[in-house]
Write an enzyme that holds these catalytic residues in place. Structure first.
Site, PDB file in Angstrom:
ATOM      1  N   CYS A  61     127.326  70.989 -29.666  1.00 42.99           N
ATOM      2  CA  CYS A  61     126.806  71.988 -28.723  1.00 42.99           C
ATOM      3  C   CYS A  61     125.354  71.708 -28.352  1.00 42.99           C
ATOM      4  O   CYS A  61     124.991  71.663 -27.184  1.00 42.99           O
ATOM      5  CB  CYS A  61     126.933  73.382 -29.331  1.00 42.99           C
ATOM      6  SG  CYS A  61     126.257  74.690 -28.289  1.00 42.99           S
ATOM      7  N   CYS A  66     127.156  72.193 -24.898  1.00 45.73           N
ATOM      8  CA  CYS A  66     126.749  73.383 -24.142  1.00 45.73           C
ATOM      9  C   CYS A  66     125.317  73.330 -23.612  1.00 45.73           C
ATOM     10  O   CYS A  66     125.076  73.673 -22.447  1.00 45.73           O
ATOM     11  CB  CYS A  66     126.867  74.630 -25.017  1.00 45.73           C
ATOM     12  SG  CYS A  66     128.308  74.658 -26.094  1.00 45.73           S
ATOM     13  N   LYS A  69     124.610  70.476 -20.989  1.00 44.72           N
ATOM     14  CA  LYS A  69     125.530  70.778 -19.871  1.00 44.72           C
ATOM     15  C   LYS A  69     124.996  71.928 -19.015  1.00 44.72           C
ATOM     16  O   LYS A  69     124.936  71.843 -17.789  1.00 44.72           O
ATOM     17  CB  LYS A  69     126.906  71.107 -20.441  1.00 44.72           C
ATOM     18  CG  LYS A  69     127.979  71.553 -19.440  1.00 44.72           C
ATOM     19  CD  LYS A  69     128.036  73.049 -19.241  1.00 44.72           C
ATOM     20  CE  LYS A  69     128.305  73.863 -20.475  1.00 44.72           C
ATOM     21  NZ  LYS A  69     129.665  73.766 -20.979  1.00 44.72           N
ATOM     22  N   TYR A 203     137.838  71.339 -18.850  1.00 42.74           N
ATOM     23  CA  TYR A 203     136.621  72.021 -18.416  1.00 42.74           C
ATOM     24  C   TYR A 203     135.419  71.091 -18.528  1.00 42.74           C
ATOM     25  O   TYR A 203     134.490  71.148 -17.718  1.00 42.74           O
ATOM     26  CB  TYR A 203     136.409  73.341 -19.182  1.00 42.74           C
ATOM     27  CG  TYR A 203     135.958  73.216 -20.608  1.00 42.74           C
ATOM     28  CD1 TYR A 203     134.606  73.170 -20.924  1.00 42.74           C
ATOM     29  CD2 TYR A 203     136.872  73.151 -21.654  1.00 42.74           C
ATOM     30  CE1 TYR A 203     134.174  73.063 -22.236  1.00 42.74           C
ATOM     31  CE2 TYR A 203     136.457  73.047 -22.968  1.00 42.74           C
ATOM     32  CZ  TYR A 203     135.113  72.993 -23.258  1.00 42.74           C
ATOM     33  OH  TYR A 203     134.692  72.873 -24.560  1.00 42.74           O
ATOM     34  N   GLU A 207     133.131  70.464 -15.289  1.00 42.55           N
ATOM     35  CA  GLU A 207     131.717  70.849 -15.377  1.00 42.55           C
ATOM     36  C   GLU A 207     130.816  69.663 -15.069  1.00 42.55           C
ATOM     37  O   GLU A 207     129.854  69.776 -14.296  1.00 42.55           O
ATOM     38  CB  GLU A 207     131.409  71.400 -16.769  1.00 42.55           C
ATOM     39  CG  GLU A 207     132.004  72.775 -17.029  1.00 42.55           C
ATOM     40  CD  GLU A 207     131.768  73.263 -18.446  1.00 42.55           C
ATOM     41  OE1 GLU A 207     131.789  74.489 -18.646  1.00 42.55           O
ATOM     42  OE2 GLU A 207     131.564  72.428 -19.369  1.00 42.55           O
ATOM     43  N   HIS A 472     124.703  98.590  -8.376  1.00 37.29           N
ATOM     44  CA  HIS A 472     124.715  98.145  -6.982  1.00 37.29           C
ATOM     45  C   HIS A 472     123.389  97.498  -6.613  1.00 37.29           C
ATOM     46  O   HIS A 472     122.329  98.004  -7.009  1.00 37.29           O
ATOM     47  CB  HIS A 472     124.972  99.357  -6.075  1.00 37.29           C
ATOM     48  CG  HIS A 472     125.189  99.001  -4.649  1.00 37.29           C
ATOM     49  ND1 HIS A 472     126.314  98.341  -4.210  1.00 37.29           N
ATOM     50  CD2 HIS A 472     124.398  99.198  -3.558  1.00 37.29           C
ATOM     51  CE1 HIS A 472     126.228  98.160  -2.908  1.00 37.29           C
ATOM     52  NE2 HIS A 472     125.076  98.674  -2.486  1.00 37.29           N
ATOM     53  N   GLU A 477     129.705  94.614 -10.189  1.00 41.95           N
ATOM     54  CA  GLU A 477     130.095  95.935  -9.701  1.00 41.95           C
ATOM     55  C   GLU A 477     131.491  95.913  -9.088  1.00 41.95           C
ATOM     56  O   GLU A 477     132.235  96.891  -9.162  1.00 41.95           O
ATOM     57  CB  GLU A 477     129.078  96.400  -8.653  1.00 41.95           C
ATOM     58  CG  GLU A 477     129.426  97.709  -7.982  1.00 41.95           C
ATOM     59  CD  GLU A 477     128.570  97.973  -6.748  1.00 41.95           C
ATOM     60  OE1 GLU A 477     128.473  99.143  -6.353  1.00 41.95           O
ATOM     61  OE2 GLU A 477     128.012  97.004  -6.182  1.00 41.95           O
TER      62      GLU A 477
END
Length: 489
Positions: A61, A66, A69, A203, A207, A472, A477
């Protein structure tokens, strides 16, 4: 390292005659045991990749996963933001160029700072760190070898295996090993990879292809079958559709057959279309394999001590307590059979394991409703069941799917296409309509899903969500407005 509280310091465990009371943690795993005043050692050794890439303490990682990346994904997002900026009144000089070397140096320097931070944390927790490659001599003994062949012997009452995985090479493809790289290498390249072929549709593949396209590189993805296997396939299709509109090329239903090096030093790739049976070729500066990962356990001598593995996957078989077939040997993370291959689950499992062993806790790791995000150019975040899995588990008549396309406010002034901005919620078709899964494609998908994951983990229902007031104007939302069902047509 997962330790957060310092424990009583004891001398490091060394030598074949050492008592078997302390704990050894094999290879870069969680070291929360130190928090309970136990004597702990950690072994962490990085076998260089075939092209020779190696890195420091902290595991996949931190070094080749991670962290780099996400930072390179951010570099690509900034490139998109520069294009949008003109619509918002910013006078951006053209053409805009990206400098790979500067980005790589900044990312690599940050990763090295994390390596140092992990070393300091181990010292703070009184954990003895060995930069050696370990293997079992017997069920309680680890034999460690340094790069120079110097031997270190450790014995321990309990041992945790947390070696993680490494990328696979398609060794049946001629030239794959000699000329290709993997994600282990991409993040440590000093110079731009140039025109790149990424083989695979995982993935990791999407990515990497996404941020390479985003920083302006000619990038192609070669897919054998479906994208993002294991994820909701409607969402996966939208991810790849956006990537194509973003500029990534896709070779679908194609498999590579050989890679050759040309006199120009470019790589000529030959592939076969599995539908038509025809062969095609093209040349690239870099070929990156993203065809899966394998548990890094071959050198551990697990069979010698009786630790059982899955003969097909090579992963270690563990029970709900993370215990292997040998009572005092445990395993966590990507090397364990049937667990999500995600860093946060490994960290959480390691902490809970330490608490069960030494903290008088009986809590087990709960692997249900673990949220995750794919950091493609348009991000895809999800938690819970895919639509396919929900149908498989409950039957199509017993699920309700609420869905909507939406347009982020940020896209309006910049006149960006929002065709693939989409969300859906999979619910049980009952009075309470418990939420089984939530899927979201759009900006900041990870941030959006992380918040909703708590509610779904707590058993949130569709009516409860409808009573939740949205913020908002945000993309998140829109989830609180979901009212159209697929069943309605």
């Amino acid at each position: 390292p997962a330790a957060r509280r310092s424990g009583a310091a004891r001398p490091p465990l060394r030598g074949p005659g050492a008592a078997r009371r302390p704990v050894a943690v094999q290879h870069g795993g969680a070291v929360a045991e130190a928090a309970f005043g136990r004597k702990v050692a950690v072994l962490d050794y990085v076998e260089p990749s075939p092209p020779g890439t190696k890195w420091g303490l902290g595991g996949t990682c931190v070094n080749v996963g991670c962290i780099p990346k996400k930072l390179m994904h951010q570099a690509a997002l900034l490139g998109s933001a520069l294009k949008d900026a003109q619509h918002y009144g910013w006078n951006i000089a053209h053409p805009v160029h990206h400098n790979w070397s500067e980005m790589a140096q900044a990312v690599q320097n940050y990763v090295k700072s994390l390596n140092w931070g992990h070393r300091i944390q181990l010292q703070d927790k009184k954990v003895k760190y060995f930069n050696v490659k370990g293997s079992f001599s017997d069920p309680h003994t680890i034999r460690g070898l340094t790069k120079g062949g110097k031997e270190t012997i450790l014995t321990a009452e309990k041992i945790v295996i947390a070696t993680g995985g490494r990328p696979k090479y398609p060794i049946h493809v001629a030239g794959a090993l000699e000329y290709g790289i993997t994600s282990d290498d991409l993040f440590w390249l000093k110079e731009s990879p140039g025109k790149t072929l990424v083989v695979g549709a995982s993935y990791i593949s999407l990515e990497c292809a996404g941020f390479l396209t985003g920083i302006g590189l000619d990038t192609t993805v070669m897919m054998r079958s479906i994208p993002l296997r294991g994820f909701d396939q409607q969402m996966a299709s939208l991810v790849t559709e956006y990537m194509e509109s973003y500029g990534t090329k896709f070779l679908k239903k194609c498999i590579p057959t050989k890679v050759e090096k040309l006199e120009s030093n470019r790589l000529q790739v030959t592939w076969k279309n599995t539908d038509s049976g025809t062969e095609e070729t093209d040349s690239f500066d870099t070929v990156m394999w993203a065809v899966g990962r394998a548990p890094d356990t071959k050198a551990l001598n697990l069979e010698t001590v009786g630790v059982k593995t899955n003969s097909e996957t090579g992963k270690i078989i563990v029970d709900a307590r993370e215990a292997t077939s040998v009572p005092h040997i445990y395993a966590v993370g990507d090397i364990t059979e049937g667990r999500p291959e995600l860093t946060p689950t490994a960290i959480a499992a390691g902490k809970l394991l330490a608490q069960r062993l030494f903290g008088q806790s009986s809590e087990l790791m709960d692997y249900d409703n673990v949220p995750t995000t794919v950091f493609t150019p348009l991000e895809y975040g999800c938690v819970g069941l895919s639509e396919e899995k929900a149908v498989q588990c409950y039957g199509s008549d017993n699920i309700e799917v609420y869905h909507a396309y939406y347009k982020p406010l940020e896209f309006t002034v910049a006149e960006r296409d929002a065709t693939q901005c989409y969300m859906k919620m999979v619910c049980l078709r009952e009075r309470e309509q418990r939420i089984l899964g939530l899927h979201f494609i759009g900006p900041n998908a990870g941030e959006v899903i992380q918040g909703f994951a708590l509610g779904i983990k707590c058993g949130a229902t569709y009516p409860q969500l409808m009573k939740t007031i949205g913020i908002h104007p945000t993309c998140a939302e829109e989830i609180t407005k979901l009212h159209i069902t697929k069943r309605s047509g």
